[in-house]
Structures are given as structure tokens and as C-alpha cells.
Design a protein around this motif. Structure first.
Motif, mmCIF file in Angstrom:
data_model
loop_
_atom_site.group_PDB
_atom_site.id
_atom_site.type_symbol
_atom_site.label_atom_id
_atom_site.label_comp_id
_atom_site.label_asym_id
_atom_site.label_seq_id
_atom_site.Cartn_x
_atom_site.Cartn_y
_atom_site.Cartn_z
ATOM 1 N N TRP A 51 0.884 -1.171 0.000
ATOM 2 C CA TRP A 51 0.000 0.000 0.000
ATOM 3 C C TRP A 51 0.921 1.219 0.000
ATOM 4 O O TRP A 51 1.469 1.593 1.030
ATOM 5 C CB TRP A 51 -0.894 -0.020 1.236
ATOM 6 C CG TRP A 51 -1.957 1.053 1.256
ATOM 7 C CD1 TRP A 51 -1.926 2.271 0.631
ATOM 8 C CD2 TRP A 51 -3.214 0.999 1.958
ATOM 9 N NE1 TRP A 51 -3.066 2.987 0.890
ATOM 10 C CE2 TRP A 51 -3.883 2.225 1.710
ATOM 11 C CE3 TRP A 51 -3.822 0.070 2.778
ATOM 12 C CZ2 TRP A 51 -5.127 2.516 2.252
ATOM 13 C CZ3 TRP A 51 -5.066 0.353 3.325
ATOM 14 C CH2 TRP A 51 -5.709 1.562 3.064
ATOM 15 N N GLU A 52 1.093 1.783 -1.165
ATOM 16 C CA GLU A 52 1.958 2.958 -1.295
ATOM 17 C C GLU A 52 1.208 4.177 -0.768
ATOM 18 O O GLU A 52 0.071 4.438 -1.186
ATOM 19 C CB GLU A 52 2.352 3.174 -2.751
ATOM 20 C CG GLU A 52 3.072 1.997 -3.392
ATOM 21 C CD GLU A 52 4.554 1.927 -3.037
ATOM 22 O OE1 GLU A 52 5.009 2.787 -2.241
ATOM 23 O OE2 GLU A 52 5.243 1.033 -3.540
ATOM 24 N N ALA A 53 1.843 4.926 0.116
ATOM 25 C CA ALA A 53 1.180 6.092 0.714
ATOM 26 C C ALA A 53 2.122 7.291 0.746
ATOM 27 O O ALA A 53 2.412 7.846 1.818
ATOM 28 C CB ALA A 53 0.693 5.747 2.119
ATOM 29 N N PRO A 54 2.599 7.748 -0.407
ATOM 30 C CA PRO A 54 3.473 8.929 -0.417
ATOM 31 C C PRO A 54 2.717 10.171 0.040
ATOM 32 O O PRO A 54 1.528 10.328 -0.245
ATOM 33 C CB PRO A 54 3.888 9.030 -1.887
ATOM 34 C CG PRO A 54 2.773 8.367 -2.635
ATOM 35 C CD PRO A 54 2.308 7.246 -1.765
ATOM 36 N N GLY A 55 3.382 11.031 0.772
ATOM 37 C CA GLY A 55 2.748 12.264 1.241
ATOM 38 C C GLY A 55 1.722 12.036 2.331
ATOM 39 O O GLY A 55 0.922 12.933 2.619
ATOM 40 N N GLN A 56 1.734 10.852 2.931
ATOM 41 C CA GLN A 56 0.755 10.536 3.972
ATOM 42 C C GLN A 56 1.441 10.105 5.261
ATOM 43 O O GLN A 56 2.607 9.710 5.272
ATOM 44 C CB GLN A 56 -0.198 9.432 3.489
ATOM 45 C CG GLN A 56 -1.049 9.866 2.300
ATOM 46 C CD GLN A 56 -1.934 8.749 1.791
ATOM 47 O OE1 GLN A 56 -2.348 7.871 2.525
ATOM 48 N NE2 GLN A 56 -2.221 8.776 0.492
ATOM 49 N N ASP A 377 -3.570 12.432 4.961
ATOM 50 C CA ASP A 377 -2.873 13.259 3.974
ATOM 51 C C ASP A 377 -2.077 14.351 4.677
ATOM 52 O O ASP A 377 -2.578 15.035 5.570
ATOM 53 C CB ASP A 377 -3.889 13.884 3.016
ATOM 54 C CG ASP A 377 -3.219 14.814 2.034
ATOM 55 O OD1 ASP A 377 -2.339 14.365 1.294
ATOM 56 O OD2 ASP A 377 -3.565 16.015 2.024
ATOM 57 N N ALA A 378 -0.815 14.503 4.289
ATOM 58 C CA ALA A 378 0.063 15.497 4.919
ATOM 59 C C ALA A 378 0.521 16.558 3.932
ATOM 60 O O ALA A 378 1.568 17.195 4.134
ATOM 61 C CB ALA A 378 1.272 14.804 5.552
ATOM 62 N N ASP A 379 -0.239 16.779 2.879
ATOM 63 C CA ASP A 379 0.101 17.797 1.881
ATOM 64 C C ASP A 379 -0.377 19.152 2.388
ATOM 65 O O ASP A 379 -1.500 19.578 2.128
ATOM 66 C CB ASP A 379 -0.545 17.451 0.544
ATOM 67 C CG ASP A 379 -0.144 18.438 -0.556
ATOM 68 O OD1 ASP A 379 0.819 19.206 -0.338
ATOM 69 O OD2 ASP A 379 -0.793 18.449 -1.615
#
Length: 442
Positions: A51-56, A377-379
Motif C-alpha cells: 500500500w503505497e502512501a506517499p505524502g501521507q 494526507d500530509a500535503d
């Protein structure tokens, strides 16, 4: 058996520790089985689904330690006269217009909707207190079918009270006992019960002792609302010659088996007594404001060593809003921006809440602990770093920013969508139940 790697940009193992950048977890069945850097996890488990979660941010799921799921039906109810104070809130509004009108269909409709909204808000575990004396018997069993459908980790209870009659009070206790025993007999991994009575001003000493003994015999907690406003401590002083917490202590009830919600109007001696006896406390910052109850001495309770969790009280659904309330109102009360730091609030919303409810190995990301998780989400417009991550998420994220949720390793939210949630149908059922409640309340 489900198994996967979850690889976020940031990992919150426990709010008592610094966040880890580019770390993730391995999940097998209902447990976290490895916590390591993303690169190490890829090397160790090359064949695992990812489970790819970039920016999270991967964090423990929230634990809502006190809610009234049916409370959503009261949102916006027409009032000829708004209640002016805590006692009028109960006597003129909540009891006659809400609690006394509830039936199984209303409770179930609200539970269905609120389970979906809790998942959307990153809540993976909760404690619900149903208050509806004329919904007895069977309301908990009916409600449990809805909770099991959503797969949340939950504790259900019925608030037994003598305010209607002694017969009704015993029916309430019996509902708790039968439901708790049924969950225990089924060895239900996610759903359980406890014993609940209302307050010292609606329940006699004998009834409270009876409820406590039943809880002890079943090995579960006893829950009570404690000093939510000034009415209960004033009543206790006038009637028993002492404030609420000392009165519970006199009854032999104030101990590790007592889950005390609200605790708004308690003094320093009561804080010390709760810490000494091991009483658990749940804090509802926003609903305490709504009913005009006041601001609970949570920083003092935490400092004293009391186990504290956060709850919505069935008022505001978004758990980020609950956290913001706890983060901000105590700063204002103490006139000190250092009070209730963000990582402490995160702890109360996760592991602290799990400990308050007695959930085992829940609320922390650690090998061998339950895979109750959320992705956020951390954007954000300013950089998210290890020194500011707790503050940034607490202040600037909401339920709409929750992108993934797992409960006991089962995926419940994916790509920001609650799986199997028909929001149109959920809204329609809730509005129909509210319309019927409001019509009955006229």
C-alpha cells in the motif's frame, strides 16, 4: 489471511516518540508484525502486496472513548425555548425530547450513520452509551448487528437509571448483563459490553453498589457520568455531605474498575483521589462547552497520573475537531500556550483512550499490537517535519483528509472512501428517524 506492507512518508508509532520519516509497517491478519524503514521492509518482504502512501502519515486509529451514537438525531431539533443551564438541558430537553422518545429503529439508523462517519474520521474503536429507557429490552443486541456490519472495535452499554422507575432501572442493568455475557460467550474479538449507570442524582447508593458488583463479577468496567455540571457536586454536598468522587469512594466504587466520563466540576482533592484510586476518565471538550458544563481539569488529571481518553459525546463527529478542542480550550483556561501540547492530545486520542477503555495492545504502532491504523494526507502549505508533525496534523487536518483506515487488519477506508458506505441511503435513514423523533417531540 490478509497481509500487506503499508509504506507512508511519515510514521507515528506513539505520540510519546518522535515521528519516523519513510518508515512503515508489515500487517499480517489483525496484527502489526514488523515496523521498519520503508526500504528495509521492501527488502525483507519482496513478495508482499504494498500500500503505497506517499505524502501521507500512518498513525494509530483514534479511540472515541465516550459517545452517544443516537445523539446525531438531536442535531437541529426544533426548540420552543433553548435550555439555559445544565439541569434544564437534561430536564427540559434531553430526557423528554430525546431519550424518552428513542426506539430500536431510531437507534439503529443513527448507529449505522455514525459508524460510517467514525471510520471516515479515523476512529477505529469506541465506547457507546445508549440512553433510552423505553427502548428496553434488546436495544443493545439490535445495535450490535449494525456495529458488526461495519467491523469497528466497540463497547456498547445501556445507561441504567432509576429516574423512570425501579423496574426500568433493573431492565437497564439486565440489558448490560445479557449483552456483556453474550459477547464473552461468543469470544467476540471486536465487540464487548460493560455496566453503566447514570449519576449519583438519578441512582441510589444501593443501585450503584449493585451495578458495581455486577461489573466486578463480569470482569468489566462500570461507567458513570461524573460531575458534568455544577448540579451533581452541589447535590452530592447537600445530600451526602461530600462531593461526587468522595461519595463514590465511600461507596467503594472509586477504583480501577470505574470509568468516569466528563468530570468537569471536580476540585483538586477529587483529582488527587481519582489518581490515588486509579479511576479512569474520559474527556469531552466540545460537548462540555455546548451544555455549559465548564472545562474539565484535564491537564491536572494527566499530571496526577490519571488515565485519560477523548470522546465526542455524540456531539461533533470529526475527531480532529475533538482534538483541537482539547488542544485549545485548556490553553485559554490556563492562559498558557504550553498546556496540553499536541503530542499529548494525540496520545489521549489513541493509546490513552485505548487504555481508558481497557483495549489490549491498541493505540500504538508496535510489533504484536493490533493493526488499528489510519493514513492521513500530509500535503500542507508549509513543510511537515518531525518537530511539527503533531501540531500540523492536529490543527490543519480534518476527517476529509483521512485516506485509509484499517481495523484489526481489515481495510475499512481506501483512497478516502469508506468501503460499502451508501451515503445517500445512510442520510435518508437518519433523516427519516430524526423526522419521526422530532414529530414525537412536538
Amino acid at each position: 489471511m490478509s497481509e500487506m506492507l503499508i509504506l507512508p512518508q511519515w510514521l507515528i508509532t506513539s505520540p510519546k516518540e518522535a515521528p519516523k520519516k519513510d518508515w512503515g509497517v508489515r500487517v499480517v491478519a489483525d496484527q502489526i508484525t514488523d515496523v521498519a524503514s520503508n526500504s528495509d521492509l521492501r527488502k525483507k518482504y519482496p513478495s508482499y502486496p504494498v500500500w503505497e502512501a506517499p505524502g501521507q502519515v500512518l498513525a494509530p486509529g483514534f479511540v472515541n472513548t465516550h459517545t452517544h451514537l443516537y445523539g446525531v438525531l438531536a442535531h437541529g431539533i426544533p426548540l420552543k425555548k433553548a435550555p439555559s443551564g445544565f439541569w434544564p438541558f437534561l430536564e427540559d430537553f434531553w430526557w423528554p425530547l430525546i431519550e424518552d422518545r428513542l426506539d430500536h429503529a431510531m437507534i439503529n439508523a443513527a448507529t449505522d450513520y455514525r459508524c460510517a462517519t467514525m471510520l471516515k474520521s479515523g476512529v477505529t474503536g469506541f465506547y457507546d452509551c445508549t440512553e433510552g429507557p423505553y427502548a428496553l429490552p434488546g436495544c443493545l443486541f439490535s445495535q450490535a448487528d449494525i456495529v458488526r456490519k461495519w467491523g469497528l472495535r466497540g463497547i456498547l452499554s445501556f445507561e441504567a437509571t432509576q429516574r423512570v422507575s425501579e423496574e426500568n432501572a433493573q431492565l437497564g442493568l439486565r440489558e448490560n448483563v445479557e449483552f456483556t455475557k453474550a459477547c464473552q460467550a461468543a469470544a467476540d474479538a471486536l465487540l464487548s459490553g460493560l455496566i453503566c449507570h447514570h449519576t449519583t442524582f438519578t441512582c441510589s447508593a444501593e443501585f450503584i453498589r449493585q451495578a458495581y458488583q455486577i461489573a466486578q463479577d463480569l470482569g468489566v468496567l462500570l461507567h458513570a457520568h461524573v460531575s458534568e455540571g455544577t448540579y451533581e457536586p452541589e447535590h452530592a454536598l447537600k445530600t451526602f455531605g461530600m462531593r461526587t468522587v468522595p461519595y463514590y469512594d465511600k461507596l467503594g466504587v472509586a477504583g480501577e474498575g470505574l470509568l468516569a466520563s466528563q468530570c468537569v466540576q471536580i476540585d483538586a482533592d477529587e483529582v488527587a483521589l481519582m489518581a490515588e484510586r486509579g479511576v479512569r476518565m474520559t474527556h469531552m471538550p466540545l460537548s462540555n462547552c455546548e451544555v455549559g458544563g465548564g472545562i474539565a481539569p484535564v491537564p491536572e488529571l494527566v499530571q496526577a497520573g490519571v488515565t485519560v481518553g477523548l470522546g465526542s459525546d455524540g456531539y461533533v463527529d470529526d475527531f480532529f475537531e475533538i482534538m483541537r478542542g482539547a488542544f485549545l480550550i485548556h490553553k485559554a483556561k490556563h492562559q498558557d500556550p504550553g498546556v496540553m501540547p499536541a503530542n499529548l492530545v494525540w496520545y489521549l486520542a489513541t493509546e490513552g483512550g485505548a487504555r481508558a477503555l481497557g483495549f489490549e495492545k491498541v493505540g500504538r504502532i508496535e510489533t504484536g499490537w493490533q493493526a488499528d491504523l489510519q493514513l492521513i494526507d500530509a500535503d500542507l502549505p508549509t513543510p511537515v517535519q518531525d518537530h511539527n508533525l503533531y501540531d500540523q496534523l492536529l490543527l490543519y487536518r480534518n476527517a476529509g483528509d483521512v485516506k485509509g483506515v484499517l481495523v484489526a487488519g481489515e481495510v475499512k477506508v481506501k483512497n478516502g472512501q469508506v468501503l460499502n458506505a451508501d451515503w445517500d441511503a445512510l442520510h435518508a435513514k437518519t433523516r427519516e428517524a430524526a423526522d419521526r423523533l422530532w414529530e414525537m417531540a412536538k
